[in-house]
Design a protein around this motif. Structure first.
Motif, PDB file in Angstrom:
ATOM      1  N   TYR A 100      32.465  41.082  28.739  1.00  0.00           N
ATOM      2  CA  TYR A 100      33.699  40.635  28.082  1.00  0.00           C
ATOM      3  C   TYR A 100      34.513  41.836  27.608  1.00  0.00           C
ATOM      4  CZ  TYR A 100      36.566  37.797  24.890  1.00  0.00           C
ATOM      5  OH  TYR A 100      37.600  37.191  24.236  1.00  0.00           O
ATOM      6  N   LEU A 101      33.853  42.803  26.976  1.00  0.00           N
ATOM      7  CA  LEU A 101      34.533  44.011  26.525  1.00  0.00           C
ATOM      8  C   LEU A 101      35.004  44.853  27.704  1.00  0.00           C
ATOM      9  CD1 LEU A 101      32.283  45.020  23.511  1.00  0.00           C
ATOM     10  CD2 LEU A 101      34.629  44.163  23.434  1.00  0.00           C
ATOM     11  N   LEU A 102      34.193  44.937  28.747  1.00  0.00           N
ATOM     12  CA  LEU A 102      34.574  45.674  29.948  1.00  0.00           C
ATOM     13  C   LEU A 102      35.866  45.112  30.538  1.00  0.00           C
ATOM     14  CD1 LEU A 102      33.839  47.698  32.294  1.00  0.00           C
ATOM     15  CD2 LEU A 102      32.790  45.717  33.391  1.00  0.00           C
ATOM     16  N   LEU A 103      35.964  43.788  30.585  1.00  0.00           N
ATOM     17  CA  LEU A 103      37.152  43.159  31.144  1.00  0.00           C
ATOM     18  C   LEU A 103      38.401  43.445  30.317  1.00  0.00           C
ATOM     19  CD1 LEU A 103      35.723  39.701  32.248  1.00  0.00           C
ATOM     20  CD2 LEU A 103      36.275  41.668  33.688  1.00  0.00           C
ATOM     21  N   SER A 104      38.217  43.811  29.053  1.00  0.00           N
ATOM     22  CA  SER A 104      39.358  44.113  28.198  1.00  0.00           C
ATOM     23  C   SER A 104      39.870  45.531  28.368  1.00  0.00           C
ATOM     24  CB  SER A 104      38.993  43.895  26.735  1.00  0.00           C
ATOM     25  OG  SER A 104      38.791  42.533  26.501  1.00  0.00           O
ATOM     26  N   CYS A 105      39.070  46.401  28.969  1.00  0.00           N
ATOM     27  CA  CYS A 105      39.524  47.786  29.096  1.00  0.00           C
ATOM     28  C   CYS A 105      39.533  48.299  30.529  1.00  0.00           C
ATOM     29  CB  CYS A 105      38.694  48.703  28.203  1.00  0.00           C
ATOM     30  SG  CYS A 105      36.943  48.711  28.577  1.00  0.00           S
ATOM     31  N   CYS A 106      39.010  47.555  31.473  1.00  0.00           N
ATOM     32  CA  CYS A 106      39.037  48.017  32.861  1.00  0.00           C
ATOM     33  C   CYS A 106      40.341  47.554  33.529  1.00  0.00           C
ATOM     34  CB  CYS A 106      37.815  47.513  33.627  1.00  0.00           C
ATOM     35  SG  CYS A 106      37.910  45.808  34.198  1.00  0.00           S
ATOM     36  N   PRO A 107      40.719  48.197  34.602  1.00  0.00           N
ATOM     37  CA  PRO A 107      41.970  47.820  35.282  1.00  0.00           C
ATOM     38  C   PRO A 107      41.786  46.599  36.191  1.00  0.00           C
ATOM     39  CG  PRO A 107      40.987  49.699  36.368  1.00  0.00           C
ATOM     40  CD  PRO A 107      40.117  49.398  35.176  1.00  0.00           C
ATOM     41  N   CYS A 108      41.436  45.474  35.597  1.00  0.00           N
ATOM     42  CA  CYS A 108      41.268  44.250  36.390  1.00  0.00           C
ATOM     43  C   CYS A 108      42.632  43.586  36.588  1.00  0.00           C
ATOM     44  CB  CYS A 108      40.282  43.289  35.728  1.00  0.00           C
ATOM     45  SG  CYS A 108      40.697  42.782  34.067  1.00  0.00           S
ATOM     46  N   GLU A 109      42.706  42.744  37.594  1.00  0.00           N
ATOM     47  CA  GLU A 109      43.955  42.062  37.896  1.00  0.00           C
ATOM     48  C   GLU A 109      43.726  40.562  37.931  1.00  0.00           C
ATOM     49  OE1 GLU A 109      46.112  43.494  41.234  1.00  0.00           O
ATOM     50  OE2 GLU A 109      45.949  45.588  40.603  1.00  0.00           O
ATOM     51  N   GLY A 110      44.457  39.840  37.103  1.00  0.00           N
ATOM     52  CA  GLY A 110      44.388  38.392  37.071  1.00  0.00           C
ATOM     53  C   GLY A 110      45.621  37.807  37.728  1.00  0.00           C
ATOM     54  N   ARG A 111      45.415  36.778  38.545  1.00  0.00           N
ATOM     55  CA  ARG A 111      46.544  36.190  39.260  1.00  0.00           C
ATOM     56  C   ARG A 111      46.427  34.676  39.334  1.00  0.00           C
ATOM     57  NH1 ARG A 111      46.691  40.689  43.475  1.00  0.00           N
ATOM     58  NH2 ARG A 111      47.847  42.247  42.293  1.00  0.00           N
ATOM     59  N   ILE A 112      47.576  34.025  39.327  1.00  0.00           N
ATOM     60  CA  ILE A 112      47.626  32.621  39.731  1.00  0.00           C
ATOM     61  C   ILE A 112      47.727  32.670  41.245  1.00  0.00           C
ATOM     62  CG2 ILE A 112      48.937  30.479  39.694  1.00  0.00           C
ATOM     63  CD1 ILE A 112      49.819  31.183  36.868  1.00  0.00           C
ATOM     64  N   SER A 113      46.690  32.214  41.915  1.00  0.00           N
ATOM     65  CA  SER A 113      46.603  32.370  43.364  1.00  0.00           C
ATOM     66  C   SER A 113      47.063  31.143  44.124  1.00  0.00           C
ATOM     67  CB  SER A 113      45.163  32.710  43.755  1.00  0.00           C
ATOM     68  OG  SER A 113      44.777  33.893  43.099  1.00  0.00           O
ATOM     69  N   GLY A 114      47.074  30.008  43.481  1.00  0.00           N
ATOM     70  CA  GLY A 114      47.536  28.793  44.148  1.00  0.00           C
ATOM     71  C   GLY A 114      47.834  27.719  43.132  1.00  0.00           C
ATOM     72  N   ILE A 115      48.993  27.109  43.259  1.00  0.00           N
ATOM     73  CA  ILE A 115      49.376  26.047  42.333  1.00  0.00           C
ATOM     74  C   ILE A 115      49.912  24.854  43.122  1.00  0.00           C
ATOM     75  CG2 ILE A 115      51.752  26.738  41.856  1.00  0.00           C
ATOM     76  CD1 ILE A 115      49.497  26.206  38.968  1.00  0.00           C
ATOM     77  N   VAL A 116      49.684  24.870  44.430  1.00  0.00           N
ATOM     78  CA  VAL A 116      50.210  23.803  45.287  1.00  0.00           C
ATOM     79  C   VAL A 116      49.132  22.857  45.801  1.00  0.00           C
ATOM     80  CG1 VAL A 116      52.203  25.157  46.003  1.00  0.00           C
ATOM     81  CG2 VAL A 116      50.093  25.264  47.347  1.00  0.00           C
ATOM     82  N   ASP A 117      47.877  23.187  45.563  1.00  0.00           N
ATOM     83  CA  ASP A 117      46.778  22.356  46.062  1.00  0.00           C
ATOM     84  C   ASP A 117      46.420  21.291  45.037  1.00  0.00           C
ATOM     85  OD1 ASP A 117      46.611  23.835  48.413  1.00  0.00           O
ATOM     86  OD2 ASP A 117      45.305  25.303  47.463  1.00  0.00           O
ATOM     87  N   PRO A 119      44.965  18.361  43.146  1.00  0.00           N
ATOM     88  CA  PRO A 119      45.217  18.543  41.713  1.00  0.00           C
ATOM     89  C   PRO A 119      44.771  19.892  41.165  1.00  0.00           C
ATOM     90  CG  PRO A 119      43.194  17.325  41.967  1.00  0.00           C
ATOM     91  CD  PRO A 119      43.710  17.621  43.364  1.00  0.00           C
ATOM     92  N   ASN A 120      44.387  20.822  42.032  1.00  0.00           N
ATOM     93  CA  ASN A 120      43.791  22.074  41.552  1.00  0.00           C
ATOM     94  C   ASN A 120      44.789  23.215  41.448  1.00  0.00           C
ATOM     95  OD1 ASN A 120      41.099  21.146  41.368  1.00  0.00           O
ATOM     96  ND2 ASN A 120      40.897  21.324  43.571  1.00  0.00           N
ATOM     97  N   ALA A 121      44.719  23.927  40.338  1.00  0.00           N
ATOM     98  CA  ALA A 121      45.320  25.247  40.230  1.00  0.00           C
ATOM     99  C   ALA A 121      44.200  26.222  40.573  1.00  0.00           C
ATOM    100  CB  ALA A 121      45.835  25.498  38.823  1.00  0.00           C
ATOM    101  N   VAL A 122      44.539  27.341  41.194  1.00  0.00           N
ATOM    102  CA  VAL A 122      43.554  28.347  41.559  1.00  0.00           C
ATOM    103  C   VAL A 122      43.983  29.679  40.962  1.00  0.00           C
ATOM    104  CG1 VAL A 122      42.392  29.542  43.448  1.00  0.00           C
ATOM    105  CG2 VAL A 122      43.088  27.160  43.732  1.00  0.00           C
ATOM    106  N   CYS A 123      43.078  30.329  40.250  1.00  0.00           N
ATOM    107  CA  CYS A 123      43.337  31.648  39.687  1.00  0.00           C
ATOM    108  C   CYS A 123      42.231  32.590  40.126  1.00  0.00           C
ATOM    109  CB  CYS A 123      43.398  31.597  38.168  1.00  0.00           C
ATOM    110  SG  CYS A 123      44.835  30.719  37.542  1.00  0.00           S
ATOM    111  N   THR A 124      42.574  33.869  40.220  1.00  0.00           N
ATOM    112  CA  THR A 124      41.580  34.872  40.604  1.00  0.00           C
ATOM    113  C   THR A 124      41.589  36.022  39.611  1.00  0.00           C
ATOM    114  OG1 THR A 124      43.210  35.886  42.100  1.00  0.00           O
ATOM    115  CG2 THR A 124      41.612  34.364  43.082  1.00  0.00           C
ATOM    116  N   LEU A 125      40.442  36.665  39.513  1.00  0.00           N
ATOM    117  CA  LEU A 125      40.262  37.852  38.688  1.00  0.00           C
ATOM    118  C   LEU A 125      39.621  38.904  39.581  1.00  0.00           C
ATOM    119  CD1 LEU A 125      40.205  39.323  35.934  1.00  0.00           C
ATOM    120  CD2 LEU A 125      37.934  38.327  35.594  1.00  0.00           C
ATOM    121  N   ALA A 126      40.303  40.028  39.783  1.00  0.00           N
ATOM    122  CA  ALA A 126      39.815  41.099  40.650  1.00  0.00           C
ATOM    123  C   ALA A 126      39.376  42.289  39.805  1.00  0.00           C
ATOM    124  CB  ALA A 126      40.903  41.510  41.636  1.00  0.00           C
ATOM    125  N   ILE A 127      38.186  42.800  40.102  1.00  0.00           N
ATOM    126  CA  ILE A 127      37.600  43.941  39.390  1.00  0.00           C
ATOM    127  C   ILE A 127      37.398  45.067  40.400  1.00  0.00           C
ATOM    128  CG2 ILE A 127      35.672  44.714  37.952  1.00  0.00           C
ATOM    129  CD1 ILE A 127      37.110  42.307  36.801  1.00  0.00           C
TER     130      ILE A 127
END
Length: 158
Positions: A100-117, A119-127
């Motif tokens: 949890y702390l690592l995710l707060s200081c590392c250069p991770c990238e969070g994205r909304i990857s899909g909102i058209v499917d 009933p699902n929204a899809v999000c991704t977290l890249a480390i």
């Protein structure tokens, strides 16, 4: 996108901040709403270094931990991607709190990857893989990857 999980990590340091105020600049931005003051700033970020080329990506959909579907809820989808990341990286000797702390200081990238499917929204977290001192990628052999899954034959699992 920029991601922050636990507020702030306090440290001493210096900041060199330069801003320009553009006379009449608010009139240049598109107002979307009932008032001409309903504008959001635009900005240019500086160069980000180092650049990473290999990432481990976690995906979440808008189904929560209890299996409840939330209609196109990107917040739930992102939360699930983060929880998957935390649980996964905890298998490599880190505590869940450390991840949890690592995710707060590392250069991770969070994205909304899909909102058209619906009933699902899809999000991704890249480390970025380069931040780890060990290989945290999933194993390439099926036996290690399929712990707890009974393999009947290749490409068939129950």
């Amino acid at each position: 996108g920029e991601v922050s999980f636990c507020g702030a990590i306090e440290m001493s340091g210096f900041l060199d901040l330069r801003c320009s105020v553009i006379k009449g600049g608010m009139k240049m931005l598109p107002a979307i709403g009932p008032s001409p003051l309903n504008v959001n700033p635009i900005f240019e970020i500086g160069p980000l270094e180092p650049r990473y080329s290999e990432w481990l990506v976690f995906e979440g959909i808008s189904v929560d931990e209890k299996g409840v579907q939330h209609y196109l809820d990107a917040t739930i989808a992102y939360k699930m991607a983060v929880l998957r990341c935390i649980k996964y990286l905890a298998q490599f000797g880190y505590s869940e709190e450390q991840v949890y702390l690592l995710l707060s200081c590392c250069p991770c990238e969070g994205r909304i990857s899909g909102i058209v499917d619906v009933p699902n929204a899809v999000c991704t977290l890249a480390i970025p893989l380069a931040i780890f001192d060990q290989d945290v990628r999933p194993p390439s052999d099926l036996e290690h990857f399929a712990k707890g899954i009974k393999v009947i034959e290749k490409d068939v699992c129950i």
